[in-house]
Design an enzyme around this catalytic site. Structure first.
Site, PDB file in Angstrom:
ATOM      1  CB  CYS A   1       9.110  22.678 -24.015  1.00 38.03           C
ATOM      2  SG  CYS A   1       7.559  23.523 -24.254  1.00 38.03           S
TER       3      CYS A   1
ATOM      4  CG  HIS B   1       8.174  18.453 -23.521  1.00 40.46           C
ATOM      5  ND1 HIS B   1       7.505  19.026 -22.473  1.00 40.46           N
ATOM      6  CD2 HIS B   1       7.869  19.189 -24.621  1.00 40.46           C
ATOM      7  CE1 HIS B   1       6.819  20.075 -22.922  1.00 40.46           C
ATOM      8  NE2 HIS B   1       7.023  20.184 -24.222  1.00 40.46           N
TER       9      HIS B   1
ATOM     10  CG  ASN C   1       3.607  21.555 -24.005  1.00 42.02           C
ATOM     11  OD1 ASN C   1       4.337  21.630 -23.005  1.00 42.02           O
ATOM     12  ND2 ASN C   1       4.040  21.788 -25.225  1.00 42.02           N
TER      13      ASN C   1
END
Ligand code: ACO
Length: 324
Positions: free
Chosen positions: A114, A251, A281
Protein backbone atom coordinates in the site's frame (compact mmCIF):
# COMPACT_ATOMS: atom_id res chain seq x y z
CA UNK A 1 18.88 26.76 -9.48
CA UNK A 2 17.42 23.52 -8.10
CA UNK A 3 15.94 20.79 -10.24
CA UNK A 4 12.37 19.80 -9.27
CA UNK A 5 10.09 16.95 -10.40
CA UNK A 6 6.87 18.78 -11.26
CA UNK A 7 3.44 17.19 -11.87
CA UNK A 8 2.37 17.85 -15.47
CA UNK A 9 -0.60 15.51 -15.64
CA UNK A 10 -2.77 13.18 -13.58
CA UNK A 11 -5.33 10.53 -14.49
CA UNK A 12 -7.10 7.47 -13.21
CA UNK A 13 -9.15 4.48 -14.24
CA UNK A 14 -11.76 2.54 -12.30
CA UNK A 15 -13.30 -0.72 -13.56
CA UNK A 16 -16.99 -0.45 -14.52
CA UNK A 17 -18.34 -2.91 -11.96
CA UNK A 18 -19.32 -1.15 -8.72
CA UNK A 19 -19.93 -3.41 -5.72
CA UNK A 20 -21.92 -1.89 -2.84
CA UNK A 21 -21.48 -3.19 0.74
CA UNK A 22 -24.91 -4.81 0.54
CA UNK A 23 -23.57 -7.34 -1.98
CA UNK A 24 -21.42 -8.86 0.80
CA UNK A 25 -24.42 -9.29 3.13
CA UNK A 26 -25.67 -12.21 1.04
CA UNK A 27 -22.27 -13.92 0.93
CA UNK A 28 -20.75 -13.52 4.42
CA UNK A 29 -21.74 -12.62 7.99
CA UNK A 30 -21.48 -8.84 7.69
CA UNK A 31 -23.63 -5.74 7.29
CA UNK A 32 -23.46 -2.52 5.30
CA UNK A 33 -23.65 -0.71 8.65
CA UNK A 34 -20.59 -2.55 10.10
CA UNK A 35 -18.49 -1.83 7.02
CA UNK A 36 -19.51 1.85 6.88
CA UNK A 37 -18.99 2.58 10.56
CA UNK A 38 -15.72 0.64 10.98
CA UNK A 39 -14.09 1.66 7.68
CA UNK A 40 -16.00 4.46 5.92
CA UNK A 41 -16.25 2.23 2.82
CA UNK A 42 -19.60 2.27 0.96
CA UNK A 43 -18.66 0.69 -2.36
CA UNK A 44 -15.65 -0.40 -4.41
CA UNK A 45 -14.89 -1.27 -8.04
CA UNK A 46 -13.89 -4.78 -9.13
CA UNK A 47 -12.12 -5.52 -12.41
CA UNK A 48 -13.91 -7.64 -15.03
CA UNK A 49 -12.66 -11.22 -15.44
CA UNK A 50 -10.66 -10.36 -18.55
CA UNK A 51 -9.31 -7.09 -17.12
CA UNK A 52 -5.80 -7.14 -15.65
CA UNK A 53 -3.61 -4.75 -13.65
CA UNK A 54 -1.74 -3.70 -16.82
CA UNK A 55 -5.09 -2.82 -18.50
CA UNK A 56 -6.08 -0.60 -15.57
CA UNK A 57 -2.60 0.94 -15.46
CA UNK A 58 -2.54 1.65 -19.20
CA UNK A 59 -5.93 3.41 -19.04
CA UNK A 60 -4.77 5.57 -16.10
CA UNK A 61 -1.44 6.33 -17.82
CA UNK A 62 -3.23 7.35 -21.04
CA UNK A 63 -5.47 9.71 -19.05
CA UNK A 64 -2.44 11.26 -17.30
CA UNK A 65 -0.59 11.69 -20.62
CA UNK A 66 -3.66 13.37 -22.14
CA UNK A 67 -3.89 15.68 -19.11
CA UNK A 68 -0.20 16.56 -19.55
CA UNK A 69 -0.65 17.10 -23.30
CA UNK A 70 2.13 14.57 -23.94
CA UNK A 71 2.51 11.38 -25.94
CA UNK A 72 4.12 8.17 -24.68
CA UNK A 73 7.20 8.63 -26.88
CA UNK A 74 8.06 11.77 -24.88
CA UNK A 75 8.38 9.71 -21.67
CA UNK A 76 11.81 8.51 -20.50
CA UNK A 77 10.74 6.07 -17.79
CA UNK A 78 7.76 4.28 -16.25
CA UNK A 79 7.80 3.43 -12.55
CA UNK A 80 4.81 1.31 -11.58
CA UNK A 81 3.78 0.33 -8.07
CA UNK A 82 1.78 -2.88 -7.67
CA UNK A 83 1.49 -6.03 -5.56
CA UNK A 84 -0.95 -7.67 -7.96
CA UNK A 85 1.02 -8.02 -11.24
CA UNK A 86 -0.47 -9.73 -14.31
CA UNK A 87 2.39 -12.26 -14.17
CA UNK A 88 5.33 -13.02 -11.86
CA UNK A 89 7.35 -11.47 -14.69
CA UNK A 90 7.74 -9.44 -16.86
CA UNK A 91 6.99 -6.31 -14.87
CA UNK A 92 3.60 -4.67 -15.32
CA UNK A 93 5.54 -1.49 -16.18
CA UNK A 94 7.02 -3.07 -19.34
CA UNK A 95 3.57 -4.39 -20.32
CA UNK A 96 2.19 -0.85 -19.98
CA UNK A 97 5.17 0.44 -21.99
CA UNK A 98 4.23 -1.94 -24.83
CA UNK A 99 0.51 -1.15 -24.60
CA UNK A 100 1.30 2.57 -24.85
CA UNK A 101 3.40 1.85 -27.97
CA UNK A 102 6.55 3.13 -26.27
CA UNK A 103 9.71 1.42 -27.52
CA UNK A 104 12.34 3.67 -25.95
CA UNK A 105 13.23 4.51 -22.34
CA UNK A 106 12.92 2.02 -19.47
CA UNK A 107 10.21 0.67 -17.19
CA UNK A 108 10.13 -1.26 -13.93
CA UNK A 109 7.86 -2.18 -11.01
CA UNK A 110 8.17 -1.17 -7.39
CA UNK A 111 6.69 -3.37 -4.66
CA UNK A 112 5.93 -1.79 -1.29
CA UNK A 113 2.28 -2.88 -1.08
CA UNK A 114 0.00 0.00 0.00
CA UNK A 115 3.02 2.31 0.34
CA UNK A 116 4.10 1.42 -3.21
CA UNK A 117 3.11 4.70 -4.82
CA UNK A 118 5.09 6.71 -2.23
CA UNK A 119 8.17 4.57 -2.92
CA UNK A 120 7.62 4.90 -6.70
CA UNK A 121 7.25 8.67 -6.44
CA UNK A 122 10.40 8.99 -4.32
CA UNK A 123 12.33 6.85 -6.83
CA UNK A 124 11.03 8.80 -9.82
CA UNK A 125 12.03 12.02 -8.07
CA UNK A 126 15.55 10.67 -7.41
CA UNK A 127 15.91 9.67 -11.10
CA UNK A 128 14.83 13.14 -12.21
CA UNK A 129 17.14 14.91 -9.74
CA UNK A 130 20.09 12.72 -10.80
CA UNK A 131 19.48 13.42 -14.50
CA UNK A 132 18.62 9.79 -15.43
CA UNK A 133 15.23 10.83 -16.75
CA UNK A 134 13.44 14.09 -17.48
CA UNK A 135 9.88 12.82 -17.87
CA UNK A 136 8.58 9.94 -15.79
CA UNK A 137 5.19 8.23 -15.68
CA UNK A 138 4.50 7.11 -12.12
CA UNK A 139 1.65 4.64 -11.83
CA UNK A 140 -0.14 2.81 -9.02
CA UNK A 141 -2.34 -0.06 -10.22
CA UNK A 142 -3.96 -2.99 -8.45
CA UNK A 143 -6.44 -5.83 -8.80
CA UNK A 144 -6.64 -6.81 -5.13
CA UNK A 145 -9.94 -8.60 -5.83
CA UNK A 146 -7.74 -11.42 -7.26
CA UNK A 147 -5.98 -12.12 -3.92
CA UNK A 148 -8.92 -11.85 -1.52
CA UNK A 149 -10.28 -14.74 0.51
CA UNK A 150 -14.04 -14.33 0.03
CA UNK A 151 -14.70 -16.31 3.23
CA UNK A 152 -12.64 -13.90 5.39
CA UNK A 153 -15.00 -11.07 6.39
CA UNK A 154 -12.14 -9.22 8.11
CA UNK A 155 -10.41 -8.54 4.77
CA UNK A 156 -12.61 -9.18 1.73
CA UNK A 157 -14.86 -6.15 2.37
CA UNK A 158 -11.93 -3.72 2.56
CA UNK A 159 -10.31 -3.75 -0.88
CA UNK A 160 -11.04 -2.59 -4.41
CA UNK A 161 -9.42 -2.41 -7.86
CA UNK A 162 -8.22 0.67 -9.73
CA UNK A 163 -5.30 2.66 -11.07
CA UNK A 164 -3.94 6.20 -11.01
CA UNK A 165 -0.99 7.87 -12.70
CA UNK A 166 1.09 11.04 -12.65
CA UNK A 167 3.39 12.51 -15.29
CA UNK A 168 6.43 14.15 -13.69
CA UNK A 169 8.78 16.46 -15.56
CA UNK A 170 12.08 18.09 -14.59
CA UNK A 171 11.87 21.84 -14.11
CA UNK A 172 14.33 24.39 -12.77
CA UNK A 173 13.09 25.78 -9.46
CA UNK A 174 14.37 28.49 -7.15
CA UNK A 175 15.27 26.06 -4.37
CA UNK A 176 12.62 27.47 -2.03
CA UNK A 177 9.42 25.88 -0.69
CA UNK A 178 7.49 28.08 -3.16
CA UNK A 179 8.71 25.81 -6.00
CA UNK A 180 6.23 23.50 -7.68
CA UNK A 181 7.14 19.81 -7.60
CA UNK A 182 8.37 17.26 -5.08
CA UNK A 183 9.91 19.03 -2.09
CA UNK A 184 10.80 16.07 0.13
CA UNK A 185 10.25 12.39 0.82
CA UNK A 186 10.59 10.09 3.82
CA UNK A 187 10.68 6.28 3.47
CA UNK A 188 10.70 3.46 6.04
CA UNK A 189 10.25 -0.28 6.36
CA UNK A 190 10.48 -2.79 9.19
CA UNK A 191 10.32 -6.44 8.14
CA UNK A 192 9.74 -7.72 11.69
CA UNK A 193 6.02 -6.96 11.23
CA UNK A 194 5.58 -9.33 8.27
CA UNK A 195 3.01 -11.50 10.04
CA UNK A 196 0.39 -8.81 10.59
CA UNK A 197 -0.12 -8.18 6.86
CA UNK A 198 1.00 -10.57 4.12
CA UNK A 199 -0.08 -12.83 1.26
CA UNK A 200 0.16 -16.56 2.01
CA UNK A 201 1.52 -17.60 -1.38
CA UNK A 202 4.13 -16.82 -4.00
CA UNK A 203 6.36 -18.30 -6.73
CA UNK A 204 9.11 -19.63 -4.44
CA UNK A 205 6.87 -20.92 -1.62
CA UNK A 206 3.50 -22.30 -2.70
CA UNK A 207 3.75 -21.67 -6.42
CA UNK A 208 0.36 -19.92 -6.23
CA UNK A 209 -0.63 -16.26 -5.95
CA UNK A 210 -2.01 -16.78 -2.41
CA UNK A 211 -4.51 -14.80 -0.38
CA UNK A 212 -4.22 -11.64 1.68
CA UNK A 213 -4.01 -12.16 5.47
CA UNK A 214 -4.21 -9.33 7.97
CA UNK A 215 -4.47 -8.68 11.69
CA UNK A 216 -6.50 -5.54 11.13
CA UNK A 217 -6.34 -4.04 14.60
CA UNK A 218 -2.53 -4.47 14.84
CA UNK A 219 -2.07 -2.78 11.45
CA UNK A 220 -4.46 -0.03 12.56
CA UNK A 221 -2.34 0.84 15.61
CA UNK A 222 0.90 1.01 13.59
CA UNK A 223 -0.82 3.02 10.86
CA UNK A 224 -1.95 5.97 12.95
CA UNK A 225 1.36 6.34 14.76
CA UNK A 226 3.68 5.79 11.78
CA UNK A 227 1.70 7.84 9.23
CA UNK A 228 1.57 10.97 11.38
CA UNK A 229 5.26 10.57 12.20
CA UNK A 230 6.46 10.13 8.59
CA UNK A 231 4.28 13.00 7.33
CA UNK A 232 5.70 15.22 10.05
CA UNK A 233 9.29 14.21 9.15
CA UNK A 234 8.72 14.79 5.42
CA UNK A 235 7.33 18.26 6.14
CA UNK A 236 10.28 19.01 8.42
CA UNK A 237 12.74 17.89 5.70
CA UNK A 238 11.09 20.37 3.33
CA UNK A 239 11.30 23.15 5.93
CA UNK A 240 7.53 23.22 6.34
CA UNK A 241 4.96 22.48 9.04
CA UNK A 242 1.35 21.30 9.37
CA UNK A 243 0.10 24.88 9.09
CA UNK A 244 1.47 25.07 5.52
CA UNK A 245 -0.55 22.06 4.31
CA UNK A 246 -3.38 22.69 1.82
CA UNK A 247 -4.26 19.00 1.37
CA UNK A 248 -3.40 15.72 2.99
CA UNK A 249 -3.85 13.05 0.32
CA UNK A 250 -3.57 9.89 2.41
CA UNK A 251 -3.58 6.22 1.48
CA UNK A 252 -7.26 5.32 1.52
CA UNK A 253 -7.54 2.26 3.78
CA UNK A 254 -9.93 3.29 6.52
CA UNK A 255 -11.66 6.60 7.30
CA UNK A 256 -10.86 6.18 11.01
CA UNK A 257 -7.12 5.90 10.24
CA UNK A 258 -7.33 8.90 7.90
CA UNK A 259 -9.14 11.01 10.53
CA UNK A 260 -6.88 9.97 13.42
CA UNK A 261 -3.76 10.75 11.36
CA UNK A 262 -5.12 14.18 10.33
CA UNK A 263 -5.95 14.90 13.97
CA UNK A 264 -2.40 14.01 15.08
CA UNK A 265 -1.10 16.31 12.34
CA UNK A 266 -3.51 19.04 13.50
CA UNK A 267 -4.97 19.37 10.01
CA UNK A 268 -8.80 19.62 9.84
CA UNK A 269 -10.73 17.02 7.78
CA UNK A 270 -11.83 19.82 5.38
CA UNK A 271 -8.24 19.72 4.12
CA UNK A 272 -8.09 15.94 3.57
CA UNK A 273 -8.98 14.31 0.23
CA UNK A 274 -11.19 11.29 1.01
CA UNK A 275 -12.14 8.71 -1.63
CA UNK A 276 -12.19 5.53 0.49
CA UNK A 277 -16.01 5.60 0.60
CA UNK A 278 -16.20 5.07 -3.18
CA UNK A 279 -13.02 3.07 -3.88
CA UNK A 280 -12.27 0.98 -0.77
CA UNK A 281 -8.57 0.25 -0.26
CA UNK A 282 -6.93 0.06 -3.70
CA UNK A 283 -3.45 -0.36 -2.17
CA UNK A 284 -0.75 1.31 -4.34
CA UNK A 285 -3.42 2.86 -6.57
CA UNK A 286 -5.18 4.75 -3.78
CA UNK A 287 -3.02 7.90 -3.63
CA UNK A 288 -2.81 8.62 -7.40
CA UNK A 289 -6.55 7.85 -7.61
CA UNK A 290 -7.22 10.35 -4.81
CA UNK A 291 -4.96 12.96 -6.44
CA UNK A 292 -6.82 12.58 -9.74
CA UNK A 293 -10.29 12.62 -8.15
CA UNK A 294 -9.26 15.51 -5.87
CA UNK A 295 -8.26 17.55 -8.91
CA UNK A 296 -11.49 16.59 -10.75
CA UNK A 297 -13.58 17.68 -7.76
CA UNK A 298 -11.84 21.07 -7.80
CA UNK A 299 -10.19 20.45 -4.42
CA UNK A 300 -6.55 20.34 -5.60
CA UNK A 301 -5.32 23.41 -7.50
CA UNK A 302 -1.99 24.49 -8.95
CA UNK A 303 0.31 25.79 -6.20
CA UNK A 304 -1.35 23.78 -3.39
CA UNK A 305 0.95 22.13 -0.86
CA UNK A 306 0.16 18.43 -0.62
CA UNK A 307 1.29 15.78 1.85
CA UNK A 308 0.83 12.18 0.76
CA UNK A 309 1.33 9.34 3.24
CA UNK A 310 0.84 5.57 3.16
CA UNK A 311 1.57 2.34 5.04
CA UNK A 312 1.27 -1.24 3.92
CA UNK A 313 2.59 -4.77 4.12
CA UNK A 314 6.23 -5.15 5.12
CA UNK A 315 5.56 -3.04 7.05
CA UNK A 316 6.60 -0.31 4.63
CA UNK A 317 5.55 3.31 5.02
CA UNK A 318 6.45 6.82 3.96
CA UNK A 319 5.44 10.28 2.89
CA UNK A 320 6.06 12.66 -0.01
CA UNK A 321 5.53 16.42 0.16
CA UNK A 322 4.88 18.21 -3.12
CA UNK A 323 3.58 21.49 -4.42
CA UNK A 324 0.99 20.83 -7.17
N1 ACO B 1 -18.42 -7.62 9.33
C1 ACO B 1 -18.81 -7.80 10.60
N2 ACO B 1 -17.96 -8.04 11.61
C2 ACO B 1 -16.65 -8.10 11.31
C3 ACO B 1 -16.17 -7.92 10.00
C4 ACO B 1 -17.12 -7.67 8.99
N3 ACO B 1 -16.78 -7.48 7.70
N4 ACO B 1 -14.82 -8.02 10.00
C5 ACO B 1 -14.46 -8.25 11.27
N5 ACO B 1 -15.55 -8.32 12.07
C6 ACO B 1 -15.63 -8.55 13.52
C7 ACO B 1 -14.44 -9.31 14.03
O1 ACO B 1 -14.58 -10.71 13.81
C8 ACO B 1 -14.47 -8.95 15.49
O2 ACO B 1 -15.44 -9.75 16.12
P1 ACO B 1 -15.16 -10.38 17.58
O3 ACO B 1 -14.98 -9.20 18.48
O4 ACO B 1 -16.39 -11.19 17.84
O5 ACO B 1 -13.91 -11.18 17.42
C9 ACO B 1 -15.00 -7.52 15.50
O6 ACO B 1 -15.59 -7.33 14.20
C10 ACO B 1 -13.91 -6.49 15.73
O7 ACO B 1 -12.79 -6.79 14.90
P2 ACO B 1 -11.54 -5.86 14.83
O8 ACO B 1 -10.59 -6.41 13.82
O9 ACO B 1 -11.03 -5.55 16.20
O10 ACO B 1 -12.26 -4.53 14.24
P3 ACO B 1 -11.65 -3.14 13.98
O11 ACO B 1 -12.49 -2.10 14.58
O12 ACO B 1 -10.16 -3.11 14.23
O13 ACO B 1 -11.85 -3.00 12.40
C11 ACO B 1 -10.58 -3.22 10.37
C12 ACO B 1 -11.28 -3.94 11.50
C13 ACO B 1 -11.58 -2.45 9.60
C14 ACO B 1 -9.91 -4.28 9.50
C15 ACO B 1 -9.52 -2.27 10.96
O14 ACO B 1 -8.75 -2.92 11.93
C16 ACO B 1 -8.57 -1.71 9.92
O15 ACO B 1 -8.96 -0.96 9.06
N6 ACO B 1 -7.26 -2.03 10.05
C17 ACO B 1 -6.25 -1.48 9.16
C18 ACO B 1 -6.27 -2.08 7.83
C19 ACO B 1 -5.29 -1.33 6.97
O16 ACO B 1 -5.17 -0.13 7.07
N7 ACO B 1 -4.55 -1.96 6.14
C20 ACO B 1 -3.62 -1.08 5.44
C21 ACO B 1 -2.72 -1.64 4.66
S1 ACO B 1 -3.39 -2.83 3.57
C22 ACO B 1 -2.06 -3.37 2.64
O17 ACO B 1 -0.93 -2.98 2.80
C23 ACO B 1 -2.33 -4.43 1.63
Amino acid sequence: MTLRAVVRGVGHYLPKRVVPNTEFEARIDTTDEWIRTRTGIERRHFAAEDETTSDLATAAASAALADAGMTADQIDAIVLATSTPDFTFPSVATMVQAKLGMTSGFAFDVQAVCAGFIFALANANAMILSGQARRVLVIGAETFSRILDWEDRGTCVLFGDGAGALVLEAEEGSGTTADRGILSSDLHSDGQYRDILYVDGGPSTTGTAGHLRMQGNAVFRHAVEKLASTAHTALEKAGLGSGDVDWIVPHQANLRIIAATAQRMQVPMERVVVTVSDHGNTSAASIPLALSVGKQRGQIKEGDLIVTEAIGGGLAWGSVVLRW
